[in-house]
Write a protein that holds these residues in place. Structure first.
Motif, PDB file in Angstrom:
ATOM      1  N   MET A 185     -21.648   6.705   5.626  1.00 20.84           N
ATOM      2  CA  MET A 185     -20.222   6.825   5.287  1.00 20.84           C
ATOM      3  C   MET A 185     -19.553   5.460   5.363  1.00 20.84           C
ATOM      4  SD  MET A 185     -17.246   8.975   7.286  1.00 20.84           S
ATOM      5  CE  MET A 185     -15.537   8.847   6.745  1.00 20.84           C
ATOM      6  N   GLN A 186     -18.708   5.160   4.378  1.00 22.55           N
ATOM      7  CA  GLN A 186     -17.970   3.912   4.362  1.00 22.55           C
ATOM      8  C   GLN A 186     -16.469   4.174   4.409  1.00 22.55           C
ATOM      9  OE1 GLN A 186     -19.206   1.729   0.855  1.00 22.55           O
ATOM     10  NE2 GLN A 186     -20.811   0.671   1.986  1.00 22.55           N
ATOM     11  N   ILE A 187     -15.765   3.309   5.126  1.00 22.90           N
ATOM     12  CA  ILE A 187     -14.311   3.313   5.147  1.00 22.90           C
ATOM     13  C   ILE A 187     -13.859   1.932   4.686  1.00 22.90           C
ATOM     14  CG2 ILE A 187     -12.232   3.446   6.572  1.00 22.90           C
ATOM     15  CD1 ILE A 187     -13.486   6.126   6.318  1.00 22.90           C
ATOM     16  N   SER A 188     -13.091   1.884   3.607  1.00 21.49           N
ATOM     17  CA  SER A 188     -12.610   0.615   3.087  1.00 21.49           C
ATOM     18  C   SER A 188     -11.141   0.431   3.460  1.00 21.49           C
ATOM     19  CB  SER A 188     -12.790   0.549   1.570  1.00 21.49           C
ATOM     20  OG  SER A 188     -12.233   1.697   0.949  1.00 21.49           O
ATOM     21  N   ILE A 189     -10.811  -0.787   3.828  1.00 17.65           N
ATOM     22  CA  ILE A 189      -9.469  -1.135   4.284  1.00 17.65           C
ATOM     23  C   ILE A 189      -9.025  -2.367   3.510  1.00 17.65           C
ATOM     24  CG2 ILE A 189      -8.078  -1.846   6.272  1.00 17.65           C
ATOM     25  CD1 ILE A 189     -10.231  -0.486   8.038  1.00 17.65           C
ATOM     26  N   ALA A 190      -7.815  -2.321   2.960  1.00 17.46           N
ATOM     27  CA  ALA A 190      -7.323  -3.431   2.162  1.00 17.46           C
ATOM     28  C   ALA A 190      -5.885  -3.754   2.553  1.00 17.46           C
ATOM     29  CB  ALA A 190      -7.402  -3.106   0.667  1.00 17.46           C
ATOM     30  N   TRP A 191      -5.499  -4.972   2.249  1.00 23.39           N
ATOM     31  CA  TRP A 191      -4.127  -5.440   2.463  1.00 23.39           C
ATOM     32  C   TRP A 191      -3.683  -6.207   1.223  1.00 23.39           C
ATOM     33  CZ3 TRP A 191       0.498  -5.918   4.783  1.00 23.39           C
ATOM     34  CH2 TRP A 191       1.236  -7.084   4.536  1.00 23.39           C
ATOM     35  N   TRP A 192      -2.422  -5.990   0.832  1.00 28.42           N
ATOM     36  CA  TRP A 192      -1.847  -6.784  -0.247  1.00 28.42           C
ATOM     37  C   TRP A 192      -0.361  -6.993   0.014  1.00 28.42           C
ATOM     38  CZ3 TRP A 192       0.348  -5.047  -5.476  1.00 28.42           C
ATOM     39  CH2 TRP A 192       0.650  -6.162  -6.270  1.00 28.42           C
ATOM     40  N   ASN A 193       0.061  -8.256  -0.001  1.00 30.79           N
ATOM     41  CA  ASN A 193       1.479  -8.587   0.012  1.00 30.79           C
ATOM     42  C   ASN A 193       1.965  -8.520  -1.428  1.00 30.79           C
ATOM     43  OD1 ASN A 193       4.030  -9.768   0.012  1.00 30.79           O
ATOM     44  ND2 ASN A 193       3.516 -11.240   1.608  1.00 30.79           N
ATOM     45  N   THR A 194       2.717  -7.471  -1.755  1.00 37.47           N
ATOM     46  CA  THR A 194       3.079  -7.183  -3.143  1.00 37.47           C
ATOM     47  C   THR A 194       4.104  -8.143  -3.721  1.00 37.47           C
ATOM     48  OG1 THR A 194       4.933  -5.722  -2.602  1.00 37.47           O
ATOM     49  CG2 THR A 194       2.718  -4.737  -2.647  1.00 37.47           C
ATOM     50  N   ASP A 251       2.490 -14.105  -5.451  1.00 42.23           N
ATOM     51  CA  ASP A 251       1.783 -15.277  -4.936  1.00 42.23           C
ATOM     52  C   ASP A 251       0.611 -14.922  -4.018  1.00 42.23           C
ATOM     53  OD1 ASP A 251       3.373 -14.346  -2.882  1.00 42.23           O
ATOM     54  OD2 ASP A 251       4.440 -16.216  -2.548  1.00 42.23           O
ATOM     55  N   HIS A 252       0.246 -13.648  -3.921  1.00 41.90           N
ATOM     56  CA  HIS A 252      -0.846 -13.231  -3.046  1.00 41.90           C
ATOM     57  C   HIS A 252      -1.859 -12.376  -3.800  1.00 41.90           C
ATOM     58  CE1 HIS A 252       0.887 -14.208   1.010  1.00 41.90           C
ATOM     59  NE2 HIS A 252       2.007 -14.171   0.314  1.00 41.90           N
ATOM     60  N   PHE A 253      -3.142 -12.613  -3.507  1.00 44.71           N
ATOM     61  CA  PHE A 253      -4.201 -11.690  -3.894  1.00 44.71           C
ATOM     62  C   PHE A 253      -4.414 -10.661  -2.782  1.00 44.71           C
ATOM     63  CE2 PHE A 253      -5.948 -15.314  -6.521  1.00 44.71           C
ATOM     64  CZ  PHE A 253      -5.800 -14.686  -7.737  1.00 44.71           C
ATOM     65  N   PRO A 254      -4.926  -9.477  -3.116  1.00 49.28           N
ATOM     66  CA  PRO A 254      -5.335  -8.536  -2.064  1.00 49.28           C
ATOM     67  C   PRO A 254      -6.581  -9.033  -1.340  1.00 49.28           C
ATOM     68  CG  PRO A 254      -5.118  -7.443  -4.216  1.00 49.28           C
ATOM     69  CD  PRO A 254      -5.122  -8.922  -4.462  1.00 49.28           C
ATOM     70  N   VAL A 255      -6.774  -8.537  -0.121  1.00 50.21           N
ATOM     71  CA  VAL A 255      -8.019  -8.751   0.619  1.00 50.21           C
ATOM     72  C   VAL A 255      -8.556  -7.384   1.026  1.00 50.21           C
ATOM     73  CG1 VAL A 255      -7.457 -11.057   1.445  1.00 50.21           C
ATOM     74  CG2 VAL A 255      -6.749  -9.078   2.796  1.00 50.21           C
ATOM     75  N   ILE A 256      -9.875  -7.309   1.212  1.00 53.82           N
ATOM     76  CA  ILE A 256     -10.521  -6.022   1.484  1.00 53.82           C
ATOM     77  C   ILE A 256     -11.681  -6.203   2.454  1.00 53.82           C
ATOM     78  CG2 ILE A 256     -12.112  -6.195  -0.481  1.00 53.82           C
ATOM     79  CD1 ILE A 256     -11.675  -3.149  -0.907  1.00 53.82           C
ATOM     80  N   SER A 257     -11.971  -5.173   3.230  1.00 54.04           N
ATOM     81  CA  SER A 257     -13.153  -5.123   4.100  1.00 54.04           C
ATOM     82  C   SER A 257     -13.659  -3.688   4.126  1.00 54.04           C
ATOM     83  CB  SER A 257     -12.836  -5.579   5.516  1.00 54.04           C
ATOM     84  OG  SER A 257     -12.683  -6.981   5.599  1.00 54.04           O
ATOM     85  N   VAL A 258     -14.911  -3.541   4.538  1.00 53.46           N
ATOM     86  CA  VAL A 258     -15.546  -2.220   4.618  1.00 53.46           C
ATOM     87  C   VAL A 258     -16.232  -2.067   5.970  1.00 53.46           C
ATOM     88  CG1 VAL A 258     -17.418  -0.778   3.713  1.00 53.46           C
ATOM     89  CG2 VAL A 258     -15.871  -1.938   2.136  1.00 53.46           C
ATOM     90  N   ILE A 259     -16.019  -0.906   6.595  1.00 50.62           N
ATOM     91  CA  ILE A 259     -16.777  -0.526   7.782  1.00 50.62           C
ATOM     92  C   ILE A 259     -17.592   0.701   7.437  1.00 50.62           C
ATOM     93  CG2 ILE A 259     -15.190  -1.558   9.457  1.00 50.62           C
ATOM     94  CD1 ILE A 259     -13.860   1.145   9.787  1.00 50.62           C
ATOM     95  N   GLU A 260     -18.717   0.895   8.110  1.00 47.62           N
ATOM     96  CA  GLU A 260     -19.594   1.989   7.738  1.00 47.62           C
ATOM     97  C   GLU A 260     -20.408   2.463   8.923  1.00 47.62           C
ATOM     98  OE1 GLU A 260     -21.910   0.252   4.623  1.00 47.62           O
ATOM     99  OE2 GLU A 260     -23.234  -0.820   5.993  1.00 47.62           O
ATOM    100  N   THR A 261     -20.909   3.686   8.800  1.00 47.40           N
ATOM    101  CA  THR A 261     -21.767   4.250   9.842  1.00 47.40           C
ATOM    102  C   THR A 261     -23.209   3.841   9.586  1.00 47.40           C
ATOM    103  OG1 THR A 261     -22.028   6.284   8.553  1.00 47.40           O
ATOM    104  CG2 THR A 261     -20.268   6.244  10.201  1.00 47.40           C
ATOM    105  N   GLU A 262     -24.019   3.979  10.593  1.00 44.58           N
ATOM    106  CA  GLU A 262     -25.439   3.679  10.464  1.00 44.58           C
ATOM    107  C   GLU A 262     -26.112   4.699   9.550  1.00 44.58           C
ATOM    108  OE1 GLU A 262     -26.484   3.890  14.571  1.00 44.58           O
ATOM    109  OE2 GLU A 262     -26.385   1.724  14.816  1.00 44.58           O
ATOM    110  N   GLY A 263     -27.147   4.236   8.875  1.00 44.16           N
ATOM    111  CA  GLY A 263     -27.957   5.150   8.090  1.00 44.16           C
ATOM    112  C   GLY A 263     -27.394   5.404   6.695  1.00 44.16           C
TER     113      GLY A 263
END
Length: 298
Positions: A1-10, A286-298
Protein backbone atom coordinates in the motif's frame (compact mmCIF):
# COMPACT_ATOMS: atom_id res chain seq x y z
CA UNK A 1 0.00 0.00 0.00
CA UNK A 2 1.22 3.49 -0.87
CA UNK A 3 0.23 6.85 0.58
CA UNK A 4 1.24 9.88 -1.47
CA UNK A 5 1.57 13.32 0.08
CA UNK A 6 2.02 16.55 -1.86
CA UNK A 7 2.33 20.26 -1.20
CA UNK A 8 1.76 23.19 -3.54
CA UNK A 9 1.82 26.92 -2.86
CA UNK A 10 -0.88 27.95 -5.33
CA UNK A 11 -0.20 31.73 -5.22
CA UNK A 12 -3.97 32.29 -5.60
CA UNK A 13 -4.90 34.01 -2.34
CA UNK A 14 -1.96 35.08 -0.16
CA UNK A 15 -3.08 36.01 3.37
CA UNK A 16 -6.65 35.21 2.36
CA UNK A 17 -6.85 37.92 -0.30
CA UNK A 18 -8.13 36.45 -3.56
CA UNK A 19 -6.12 37.96 -6.42
CA UNK A 20 -6.33 35.41 -9.24
CA UNK A 21 -8.12 36.08 -12.50
CA UNK A 22 -10.50 33.49 -13.92
CA UNK A 23 -7.77 32.40 -16.33
CA UNK A 24 -5.26 31.98 -13.49
CA UNK A 25 -7.81 29.93 -11.55
CA UNK A 26 -8.09 27.62 -14.57
CA UNK A 27 -4.31 27.23 -14.64
CA UNK A 28 -4.29 26.34 -10.94
CA UNK A 29 -7.18 23.96 -11.52
CA UNK A 30 -5.12 22.09 -14.13
CA UNK A 31 -2.31 21.58 -11.61
CA UNK A 32 -4.72 20.32 -8.93
CA UNK A 33 -6.43 18.10 -11.52
CA UNK A 34 -3.10 16.49 -12.33
CA UNK A 35 -2.31 15.91 -8.65
CA UNK A 36 -5.73 14.53 -7.70
CA UNK A 37 -7.25 12.98 -10.82
CA UNK A 38 -4.05 11.75 -12.50
CA UNK A 39 -1.68 11.07 -9.60
CA UNK A 40 -4.47 10.36 -7.06
CA UNK A 41 -2.45 11.85 -4.21
CA UNK A 42 -3.87 10.87 -0.85
CA UNK A 43 -3.23 14.23 0.78
CA UNK A 44 -2.64 17.45 -1.12
CA UNK A 45 -1.70 20.33 1.17
CA UNK A 46 -2.16 23.76 -0.37
CA UNK A 47 -0.84 27.22 0.38
CA UNK A 48 -2.17 30.70 -0.36
CA UNK A 49 -5.76 29.50 -0.57
CA UNK A 50 -9.12 30.43 0.88
CA UNK A 51 -12.03 28.14 1.71
CA UNK A 52 -13.57 29.32 -1.56
CA UNK A 53 -10.48 28.12 -3.43
CA UNK A 54 -10.66 24.70 -1.76
CA UNK A 55 -14.34 24.35 -2.63
CA UNK A 56 -13.65 25.52 -6.19
CA UNK A 57 -11.20 22.64 -6.64
CA UNK A 58 -13.51 20.09 -5.03
CA UNK A 59 -16.64 21.06 -6.90
CA UNK A 60 -15.21 21.89 -10.32
CA UNK A 61 -13.21 18.65 -10.46
CA UNK A 62 -16.05 16.66 -8.86
CA UNK A 63 -13.67 15.19 -6.29
CA UNK A 64 -16.30 13.13 -4.51
CA UNK A 65 -13.66 10.87 -2.94
CA UNK A 66 -11.87 13.85 -1.35
CA UNK A 67 -12.70 16.08 1.60
CA UNK A 68 -11.34 19.53 2.35
CA UNK A 69 -9.55 20.62 5.48
CA UNK A 70 -9.90 24.37 5.93
CA UNK A 71 -6.88 25.71 7.79
CA UNK A 72 -7.53 29.34 6.87
CA UNK A 73 -7.93 30.43 10.47
CA UNK A 74 -7.95 34.09 11.44
CA UNK A 75 -6.58 34.79 14.92
CA UNK A 76 -6.39 38.47 15.76
CA UNK A 77 -4.19 40.04 13.09
CA UNK A 78 -2.90 36.65 11.89
CA UNK A 79 -4.44 35.11 8.79
CA UNK A 80 -3.53 31.53 7.87
CA UNK A 81 -3.83 30.67 4.16
CA UNK A 82 -3.30 26.90 4.16
CA UNK A 83 -5.59 23.91 3.68
CA UNK A 84 -5.67 20.39 2.29
CA UNK A 85 -7.61 18.00 0.10
CA UNK A 86 -7.43 14.37 1.29
CA UNK A 87 -8.83 11.05 0.12
CA UNK A 88 -11.50 9.83 2.50
CA UNK A 89 -11.04 6.20 1.47
CA UNK A 90 -7.42 6.12 2.65
CA UNK A 91 -7.22 8.77 5.38
CA UNK A 92 -9.58 9.51 8.25
CA UNK A 93 -9.09 12.91 9.91
CA UNK A 94 -9.53 12.48 13.65
CA UNK A 95 -8.15 15.75 15.01
CA UNK A 96 -6.71 19.08 13.93
CA UNK A 97 -5.38 22.22 15.56
CA UNK A 98 -3.74 25.48 14.60
CA UNK A 99 -0.38 26.23 16.19
CA UNK A 100 0.25 29.89 17.07
CA UNK A 101 3.22 30.41 19.40
CA UNK A 102 4.08 33.82 20.84
CA UNK A 103 7.31 35.64 21.61
CA UNK A 104 7.56 39.05 23.27
CA UNK A 105 3.87 39.66 22.68
CA UNK A 106 4.10 38.81 18.98
CA UNK A 107 2.22 35.80 17.56
CA UNK A 108 3.47 33.58 14.72
CA UNK A 109 1.81 31.30 12.18
CA UNK A 110 3.62 28.05 12.86
CA UNK A 111 1.54 25.24 11.33
CA UNK A 112 -1.76 23.44 10.97
CA UNK A 113 -1.55 20.06 12.68
CA UNK A 114 -3.67 17.26 11.18
CA UNK A 115 -3.95 13.85 12.83
CA UNK A 116 -5.05 11.10 10.44
CA UNK A 117 -5.65 7.38 10.76
CA UNK A 118 -4.42 5.46 7.71
CA UNK A 119 -7.61 3.52 7.08
CA UNK A 120 -6.28 0.13 5.96
CA UNK A 121 -3.48 0.05 8.54
CA UNK A 122 -5.08 1.64 11.60
CA UNK A 123 -1.88 3.66 12.06
CA UNK A 124 -1.78 7.30 13.11
CA UNK A 125 -0.18 9.73 10.67
CA UNK A 126 0.50 13.27 11.90
CA UNK A 127 0.93 16.14 9.42
CA UNK A 128 2.19 19.67 10.06
CA UNK A 129 1.39 22.08 7.22
CA UNK A 130 3.36 25.33 7.29
CA UNK A 131 3.63 28.53 5.31
CA UNK A 132 6.27 30.64 6.99
CA UNK A 133 6.91 34.38 6.40
CA UNK A 134 8.51 35.53 3.18
CA UNK A 135 12.11 36.71 3.13
CA UNK A 136 10.82 40.22 2.46
CA UNK A 137 8.86 40.22 5.71
CA UNK A 138 11.45 38.25 7.71
CA UNK A 139 14.96 37.96 6.29
CA UNK A 140 17.02 34.76 6.43
CA UNK A 141 19.03 35.83 9.51
CA UNK A 142 16.07 37.09 11.52
CA UNK A 143 15.87 35.37 14.96
CA UNK A 144 12.14 34.89 14.36
CA UNK A 145 12.98 32.23 11.76
CA UNK A 146 15.05 30.39 14.37
CA UNK A 147 12.10 30.68 16.76
CA UNK A 148 9.78 29.06 14.20
CA UNK A 149 12.18 26.15 13.76
CA UNK A 150 12.47 25.61 17.52
CA UNK A 151 8.70 25.80 18.09
CA UNK A 152 8.00 23.35 15.27
CA UNK A 153 10.60 21.04 16.83
CA UNK A 154 8.69 21.29 20.12
CA UNK A 155 5.40 20.53 18.35
CA UNK A 156 6.87 17.35 16.86
CA UNK A 157 8.17 16.33 20.29
CA UNK A 158 4.72 16.94 21.76
CA UNK A 159 3.26 14.39 19.32
CA UNK A 160 5.87 11.86 20.45
CA UNK A 161 5.03 12.48 24.09
CA UNK A 162 1.32 12.04 23.39
CA UNK A 163 2.00 8.81 21.52
CA UNK A 164 4.52 7.44 23.98
CA UNK A 165 6.90 6.72 21.09
CA UNK A 166 8.47 8.37 18.08
CA UNK A 167 5.39 8.91 15.94
CA UNK A 168 4.84 8.83 12.19
CA UNK A 169 5.07 12.56 11.53
CA UNK A 170 5.34 14.44 8.24
CA UNK A 171 6.11 18.14 7.96
CA UNK A 172 5.48 19.95 4.70
CA UNK A 173 5.01 23.38 3.26
CA UNK A 174 6.66 26.53 2.03
CA UNK A 175 9.18 27.49 4.70
CA UNK A 176 10.75 30.35 2.75
CA UNK A 177 13.97 28.75 3.96
CA UNK A 178 16.12 26.15 2.24
CA UNK A 179 17.12 22.80 3.79
CA UNK A 180 20.52 24.16 4.85
CA UNK A 181 19.19 27.27 6.59
CA UNK A 182 19.46 27.36 10.39
CA UNK A 183 15.72 27.33 11.08
CA UNK A 184 15.36 23.89 9.47
CA UNK A 185 18.79 22.26 9.77
CA UNK A 186 19.83 23.42 13.24
CA UNK A 187 16.61 24.25 15.10
CA UNK A 188 14.07 21.89 13.56
CA UNK A 189 16.84 19.28 13.21
CA UNK A 190 15.77 18.23 9.72
CA UNK A 191 18.96 16.64 8.41
CA UNK A 192 20.27 14.87 5.29
CA UNK A 193 22.09 11.97 6.99
CA UNK A 194 19.84 8.87 7.04
CA UNK A 195 22.36 6.86 9.05
CA UNK A 196 22.38 9.50 11.77
CA UNK A 197 18.57 9.70 11.81
CA UNK A 198 18.38 5.94 12.43
CA UNK A 199 20.94 6.27 15.22
CA UNK A 200 19.31 9.35 16.79
CA UNK A 201 15.52 9.04 16.34
CA UNK A 202 14.85 12.55 17.64
CA UNK A 203 16.21 13.84 14.33
CA UNK A 204 14.06 14.35 11.23
CA UNK A 205 14.99 13.36 7.69
CA UNK A 206 14.68 15.89 4.88
CA UNK A 207 14.92 14.21 1.44
CA UNK A 208 14.81 17.62 -0.26
CA UNK A 209 18.48 18.23 0.55
CA UNK A 210 19.09 16.29 -2.67
CA UNK A 211 16.87 18.69 -4.64
CA UNK A 212 19.03 21.77 -4.27
CA UNK A 213 20.19 23.26 -7.53
CA UNK A 214 20.14 21.94 -11.06
CA UNK A 215 18.41 18.54 -11.51
CA UNK A 216 20.49 17.62 -14.58
CA UNK A 217 24.20 18.11 -15.36
CA UNK A 218 25.16 20.66 -17.97
CA UNK A 219 25.61 19.34 -21.51
CA UNK A 220 26.89 21.52 -24.36
CA UNK A 221 24.18 22.79 -26.71
CA UNK A 222 21.41 21.42 -24.50
CA UNK A 223 18.28 23.59 -24.80
CA UNK A 224 16.48 22.12 -21.78
CA UNK A 225 15.00 24.84 -19.56
CA UNK A 226 16.89 25.04 -16.27
CA UNK A 227 14.77 24.74 -13.08
CA UNK A 228 17.10 24.66 -10.08
CA UNK A 229 14.58 24.50 -7.24
CA UNK A 230 10.91 24.57 -6.29
CA UNK A 231 10.42 28.34 -6.18
CA UNK A 232 11.32 30.89 -8.86
CA UNK A 233 12.28 34.35 -7.63
CA UNK A 234 11.97 36.59 -10.64
CA UNK A 235 14.08 39.34 -9.04
CA UNK A 236 16.79 37.05 -7.66
CA UNK A 237 20.38 38.23 -7.95
CA UNK A 238 22.72 35.40 -6.86
CA UNK A 239 20.06 32.82 -7.82
CA UNK A 240 16.51 32.87 -9.08
CA UNK A 241 15.71 29.37 -7.82
CA UNK A 242 15.18 28.29 -4.20
CA UNK A 243 14.13 25.01 -2.65
CA UNK A 244 11.65 26.54 -0.21
CA UNK A 245 9.02 23.79 -0.61
CA UNK A 246 9.85 20.60 1.28
CA UNK A 247 8.41 17.43 2.82
CA UNK A 248 10.19 16.19 5.97
CA UNK A 249 9.87 12.86 7.81
CA UNK A 250 10.28 11.54 11.34
CA UNK A 251 12.74 8.71 11.94
CA UNK A 252 10.25 5.76 11.98
CA UNK A 253 9.86 6.16 8.21
CA UNK A 254 13.50 5.04 7.84
CA UNK A 255 13.39 1.38 8.76
CA UNK A 256 11.97 -0.51 11.68
CA UNK A 257 8.42 -1.60 10.98
CA UNK A 258 5.13 -0.39 9.55
CA UNK A 259 5.32 2.28 6.85
CA UNK A 260 8.45 3.53 5.12
CA UNK A 261 9.54 6.44 2.98
CA UNK A 262 10.11 5.47 -0.66
CA UNK A 263 12.53 8.25 -1.46
CA UNK A 264 12.65 7.69 -5.21
CA UNK A 265 9.23 9.39 -5.32
CA UNK A 266 10.33 12.46 -3.34
CA UNK A 267 10.84 15.21 -5.88
CA UNK A 268 9.84 18.57 -7.28
CA UNK A 269 7.11 18.23 -9.92
CA UNK A 270 8.55 20.43 -12.67
CA UNK A 271 5.43 20.37 -14.85
CA UNK A 272 6.34 21.34 -18.41
CA UNK A 273 2.94 22.84 -19.19
CA UNK A 274 3.06 24.91 -16.01
CA UNK A 275 6.66 26.11 -16.35
CA UNK A 276 5.91 29.05 -18.70
CA UNK A 277 3.48 30.45 -16.14
CA UNK A 278 6.13 30.25 -13.40
CA UNK A 279 8.74 32.02 -15.53
CA UNK A 280 6.43 34.71 -16.90
CA UNK A 281 6.97 37.97 -15.03
CA UNK A 282 3.33 39.05 -15.36
CA UNK A 283 1.95 35.85 -13.79
CA UNK A 284 1.25 35.25 -10.08
CA UNK A 285 2.69 31.73 -10.00
CA UNK A 286 6.18 31.06 -8.62
CA UNK A 287 6.11 27.57 -7.04
CA UNK A 288 6.14 24.01 -8.34
CA UNK A 289 4.42 21.26 -6.32
CA UNK A 290 6.50 18.77 -4.34
CA UNK A 291 5.54 15.16 -3.62
CA UNK A 292 6.63 12.16 -1.52
CA UNK A 293 5.39 8.60 -1.07
CA UNK A 294 5.28 6.35 1.98
CA UNK A 295 4.43 2.68 1.73
CA UNK A 296 4.02 -0.55 3.65
CA UNK A 297 6.36 -3.49 3.36
CA UNK A 298 5.69 -6.13 0.77
Amino acid sequence: MQISIAWWNTSLSPLGEQRATDEQKKIALDVVRYLTCDLNVDCLALGEVTLQDLNFFLNTLNLTNYAAYDGTVKEGRLQFDTGALYRTDSLHLVNNKTLIPSKNGHSFKLANRLDFIVTDLNIYLHLFISHWPSRLACDKNNPDRHFLGMKLREAVQAVNEESGLTAYTVLLGDYNDEPFDSSLAEHLLAVRDRRLVRKRPELLYNPFWRHLGEPQPYVKDCDTQSCGGSCFHKGGTETQWRTFDQIIFSSPFLGGYGIHLNEKFSHILRLESFLPHVLKTTEIFDHFPVISVIETEG
